[in-house]
Every structure is written in structure tokens, then in C-alpha cells.
Design a protein around this motif. Structure first.
Motif, PDB file in Angstrom:
ATOM      1  N   THR A   1       6.927  -0.796  10.442  1.00  0.00           N
ATOM      2  CA  THR A   1       8.248  -0.125   9.685  1.00  0.00           C
ATOM      3  C   THR A   1       9.259   0.217  10.829  1.00  0.00           C
ATOM      4  OG1 THR A   1       7.895   0.495   7.444  1.00  0.00           O
ATOM      5  CG2 THR A   1       9.333   2.107   8.498  1.00  0.00           C
TER       6      THR A   1
ATOM      7  N   HIS B   1      -0.430  -5.830  13.689  1.00  0.00           N
ATOM      8  CA  HIS B   1       0.308  -4.777  13.108  1.00  0.00           C
ATOM      9  C   HIS B   1       0.473  -3.821  14.432  1.00  0.00           C
ATOM     10  CE1 HIS B   1       1.542  -1.003  11.126  1.00  0.00           C
ATOM     11  NE2 HIS B   1       0.585  -0.183  11.743  1.00  0.00           N
TER      12      HIS B   1
ATOM     13  N   LYS C   1       0.862  -1.302   0.100  1.00  0.00           N
ATOM     14  CA  LYS C   1      -0.078   0.104   0.116  1.00  0.00           C
ATOM     15  C   LYS C   1       0.922   1.246   0.040  1.00  0.00           C
ATOM     16  CE  LYS C   1      -0.534   0.474   4.970  1.00  0.00           C
ATOM     17  NZ  LYS C   1      -1.257   1.345   5.995  1.00  0.00           N
TER      18      LYS C   1
ATOM     19  N   TYR D   1       4.275   3.664  16.461  1.00  0.00           N
ATOM     20  CA  TYR D   1       4.143   4.912  15.729  1.00  0.00           C
ATOM     21  C   TYR D   1       4.106   6.296  16.820  1.00  0.00           C
ATOM     22  CZ  TYR D   1       4.275   3.315  11.417  1.00  0.00           C
ATOM     23  OH  TYR D   1       4.609   2.930  10.070  1.00  0.00           O
TER      24      TYR D   1
ATOM     25  N   GLY E   1       5.774  -2.040   5.530  1.00  0.00           N
ATOM     26  CA  GLY E   1       5.425  -1.623   3.962  1.00  0.00           C
ATOM     27  C   GLY E   1       6.209  -0.004   3.919  1.00  0.00           C
ATOM     28  N   ASN E   2       6.149   0.606   4.879  1.00  0.00           N
ATOM     29  CA  ASN E   2       6.628   2.009   4.651  1.00  0.00           C
ATOM     30  C   ASN E   2       8.029   2.264   4.433  1.00  0.00           C
ATOM     31  OD1 ASN E   2       7.601   4.667   6.257  1.00  0.00           O
ATOM     32  ND2 ASN E   2       5.623   5.240   5.550  1.00  0.00           N
TER      33      ASN E   2
ATOM     34  N   ARG F   1       5.808  -7.834   7.918  1.00  0.00           N
ATOM     35  CA  ARG F   1       5.092  -7.248   6.835  1.00  0.00           C
ATOM     36  C   ARG F   1       5.112  -5.745   6.821  1.00  0.00           C
ATOM     37  NH1 ARG F   1       1.274  -8.991   9.917  1.00  0.00           N
ATOM     38  NH2 ARG F   1       0.495  -7.001   9.799  1.00  0.00           N
TER      39      ARG F   1
ATOM     40  N   ARG G   1      -6.828  -0.814  17.122  1.00  0.00           N
ATOM     41  CA  ARG G   1      -7.265  -0.290  15.837  1.00  0.00           C
ATOM     42  C   ARG G   1      -8.282  -1.405  15.504  1.00  0.00           C
ATOM     43  NH1 ARG G   1      -3.840   0.993  10.733  1.00  0.00           N
ATOM     44  NH2 ARG G   1      -3.297  -1.398  10.766  1.00  0.00           N
TER      45      ARG G   1
HETATM   46  N1  PLP Z   1       0.267  -4.660   8.186  1.00  0.00           N
HETATM   47  C1  PLP Z   1      -0.855  -4.088   8.017  1.00  0.00           C
HETATM   48  C2  PLP Z   1      -2.154  -5.196   8.464  1.00  0.00           C
HETATM   49  C3  PLP Z   1      -0.957  -2.653   8.121  1.00  0.00           C
HETATM   50  O1  PLP Z   1      -2.060  -2.178   8.435  1.00  0.00           O
HETATM   51  C4  PLP Z   1       0.301  -1.916   7.971  1.00  0.00           C
HETATM   52  C5  PLP Z   1       0.163  -0.633   8.058  1.00  0.00           C
HETATM   53  O2  PLP Z   1      -0.675   0.130   8.497  1.00  0.00           O
HETATM   54  C6  PLP Z   1       1.388  -2.784   7.589  1.00  0.00           C
HETATM   55  C7  PLP Z   1       1.448  -4.073   7.798  1.00  0.00           C
HETATM   56  C8  PLP Z   1       2.962  -2.118   7.385  1.00  0.00           C
HETATM   57  O3  PLP Z   1       3.376  -1.365   8.374  1.00  0.00           O
HETATM   58  P1  PLP Z   1       3.915   0.262   8.083  1.00  0.00           P
HETATM   59  O4  PLP Z   1       3.070   1.060   7.476  1.00  0.00           O
HETATM   60  O5  PLP Z   1       4.389   0.554   9.354  1.00  0.00           O
HETATM   61  O6  PLP Z   1       5.204  -0.450   7.487  1.00  0.00           O
END
Ligand code: PLP
Length: 353
Positions: free
Chosen positions: A207, A166, A40, A171, A225-226, A223, A134
Motif C-alpha cells: 500500500t 511484497h 485479506k 513499512y 490491499g490495505n 497487489r 520475510r
Molecule cells: N501481497 C502480499 C503477498 C502480501 O503479503 C501483502 C501484505 O502483506 C500484500 C500483497 C498487500 O500489501 P499491503 O498490506 O501493503 O496493501
């Protein structure tokens, strides 16, 4: 290379993305934990191809439409990391059966619904909440989690995989020590969970902890992503340095107001998002940098984006008034790269070395 940019455009720096990606992938490989990046952050098939070229073969998405986009791009092992929306069951039924699809649940009614209407096999993770509240069943509520797993086992097309979390609490941390403390607390909760359900996988990832921790305890898949792009929020948390930020929004300078030490850029909330950061008691929406050959200069921050409206961004200049012309491009380092990249999906440019 940038001379044909006419309006706000997202610049994606290939070298920095690859550095971020290779570092995280090497770390997870050394730990023996599969990496399933959350796409994402970039939502970009070209960037996803770079991941595939490095050997990554699985992804996390946050919506079914994102899953469809990446499945069309050739990805065939996909986890939808948002509690499943039962209204999309019909669309899941239409997906290619050769694609391994994992869904996320935390409601019994969703499991019943999937059991009744889903016409394909899926892997199912139960969302657990390690404190950010959440979504998810509280990690320590093993009775409720046991009931959910039993329910999932009643339906032959639902393959129970394990638990997914997550840790959004990371954060709220500022600095490595705070991140590691929050991470250690989640690891302790996940260790108890694993003790109660030894067969279950534990999928986790954010992250800050993925970047800063070395110990991932019972976690069997990561997992984040950022980390692919990073951003100013991650700099403030301490996950990365400014030079690790892999995207900048190229914005045309629309007007100069030296008397009030402000610059108007064509680049507003519809481009950057309204995500803000509090730095020294003052909110801002991004930081302005000069675009230089092949990238941008993170050493020389011209100022912060002080105010935003739909298309307007107002930069408050700090330090000496810069040599600048109307029509020049400035780069804005985003507060939250996932939101900026989402808004700029149709207008982006890859900066190759
Ligand atoms: N997995 C899930 C279910 C998430 O909601 C998120 C981010 O919101 C991530 C992984 C990735 O986390 P990050 O954005 O801290 O990399």
C-alpha cells in the motif's frame, strides 16, 4: 442507524472505501497495470462485490480458506499470496477447475510435491525477496531462480507465471520521500530480474508504494490491499490522510474516570488486535473519535487507546474532558485495519451514504 449496536462492531464506510478503491483503480488503469487487490484487508464478500462492480476481476488472498470463501462468492481468478502449504494440496485438488488459481513457491521441495500430488492446473509464481527477508529467494540470485523455473517446467500441471514480491521495507519508511527511495531500490532489483527472465511477469504491491509512487518500472501487476481501508499506520507512513481511513470500531463506553482523564471502552485486544504505533515516544493502539451522522469526526481526536487487555480498552483523554455518557458509542480508528477487520469479521456494519 447505530442505535442497535450493543457490542464492539466494525463500521465500514462505503463512501470512503469507494473513494480509495476508485483512486487506486484509476491510477493502475492509467498506467496499464492490472490491479489484483489483496482481499485479506477486508475479507468481506460485500466489499469484494463493490470491487467487482468497478470492474476488478482478480484478487489476491493469503490463505486457502480465504480463497474458498471468495471463490464461493463468484471470484474466479485468484492468487494465493503466501508460500504454498503442501498440507493443503488435497483441498486445492477439490477446487472448481474453472477457477484460475495461482500459487506461490520458494522451495524446490514444494514444487516437487505439487508436481507429484497436484491434480489440477495452477499458475505458479516464485516468491522473490527484495530485502524485507520475510519469505522468498533473493531477487538477485538469478542462478537459484533459474533452477526453480526449470524445475517448474518439468511438471505439466504447473504453469510458470513469473515472480511475485511484497516490499515490506516500505513499512519502515516515514514520509513519501523515504517510501519512494525504498520503492526505487526494489524497482532496480526487479528491472535486473526482468532482464534475466524477459518472459516472466512481475507481480508486486504494497500500500505505501502503490499509494505514493507514480513509476512502477517493470511491474506488470499490482497487489496492494490495505489501501481499501487504510489505517493509522498508513497515516504515519504518509500513504494517506486520517480522513481516508474507511473503518472505525464502534465501542460502547463502559466507564468514565475524569480524575485520571481516562475512559474505559468495551473494545480490547480481541477486537482491535495488539498492533501498536509509537507516536512521540508513546505507544498506542488506536485513536478515539466521535461517531457523527453517517460516519466519524477525524478532526476531533478525543484521545489515544493507551492500554489494552482482552476486552478492555483504556483511552487517555487529550485536551478538554469530553461531554460523554456511559453507554454512548465511540469510534476507534485502528492502527492496522487488516488485523482489526479480521478479528471483527462476524460483527460489522456498512455505513451507506
Ligand atoms: N501481497 C502480499 C503477498 C502480501 O503479503 C501483502 C501484505 O502483506 C500484500 C500483497 C498487500 O500489501 P499491503 O498490506 O501493503 O496493501
Amino acid at each position: 442507524m447505530l442505535s442497535d449496536i450493543t457490542r464492539p462492531t466494525l463500521l465500514i464506510h462505503y463512501n470512503i472505501v469507494m473513494e480509495n478503491l476508485r483512486k487506486m483503480f484509476a491510477k493502475t488503469q492509467a498506467l496499464g497495470i492490472p490491479l489484483r487487490p489483496h482481499v485479506k484487508t477486508h475479507q468481506n464478500q460485500a466489499v469484494a462485490n463493490w470491487m467487482a462492480e468497478e470492474g476488478i476481476d482478480r484478487i489476491t488472498v493469503s490463505s486457502l480458506s480465504m480463497a474458498v470463501y471468495f471463490i464461493r462468492g463468484g471470484w474466479n481468478d485468484v492468487t494465493l499470496g503466501f508460500p504454498f502449504n503442501i498440507r493443503e494440496t488435497g483441498e486445492v485438488n477439490k477446487l472448481n477447475r474453472n477457477v484460475k488459481l495461482n500459487l506461490l513457491v520458494d522451495q524446490k521441495s514444494t514444487v516437487h510435491y505439487l508436481g507429484k500430488y497436484l491434480e489440477r492446473e495452477v499458475g505458479l509464481y516464485i516468491k522473490v525477496d527484495t530485502g524485507s527477508h520475510r519469505a522468498g529467494i533473493p531477487c538477485e540470485d538469478t542462478a537459484a531462480l533459474g533452477e526453480m523455473t526449470a524445475l517448474i517446467h518439468r511438471y505439466p500441471q504447473l504453469q510458470f507465471k513469473g515472480f511475485l514480491t511484497h516490499n515490506g521495507l516500505c513499512y519502515q519508511a516515514r514520509g513519501k520521500e523515504e517510501v519512494l527511495k525504498i520503492h526505487a531500490n526494489a524497482l532496480a532489483q526487479l528491472a535486473s530480474l526482468k532482464e534475466a527472465f524477459p518472459e516472466a511477469e512481475i507481480s508486486a504491491g504494497d500500500t505505501p508504494s502503490a499509494s505514493l509512487a507514480e513509476d512502477f518500472g517493470v511491474i506488470s501487476e499490482l497487489r496492494p490491499g490495505n489501501f481499501m481501508y487504510y489505517d493509522l499506520m498508513q497515516v504515519q507512513i504518509g500513504s494517506c490522510a486520517p480522513e481516508n481511513i474507511a473503518i472505525a470500531l464502534a465501542c460502547p463506553v463502559a466507564a468514565l474516570y475524569p480524575a485520571r482523564r481516562e475512559i474505559l471502552i468495551y473494545g480490547g485486544a480481541v477486537h482491535l488486535s495488539k498492533e501498536s504505533l509509537d507516536e512521540d515516544g508513546r505507544l498506542h493502539y488506536g485513536k478515539a473519535v466521535r461517531l457523527v451522522r453517517g460516519g466519524w469526526d477525524t478532526q476531533g481526536i478525543l484521545g489515544q487507546v493507551d492500554r489494552l487487555s482482552q476486552e478492555h480498552g483504556i483511552i487517555r483523554v487529550e485536551g478538554d474532558w469530553p461531554e460523554l455518557q456511559v453507554g454512548e458509542l465511540l469510534g476507534i480508528l485502528p492502527v492496522h485495519s487488516c488485523l482489526t477487520a479480521d478479528l471483527m469479521r462476524m460483527e460489522n456494519r456498512i455505513l451507506w451514504p
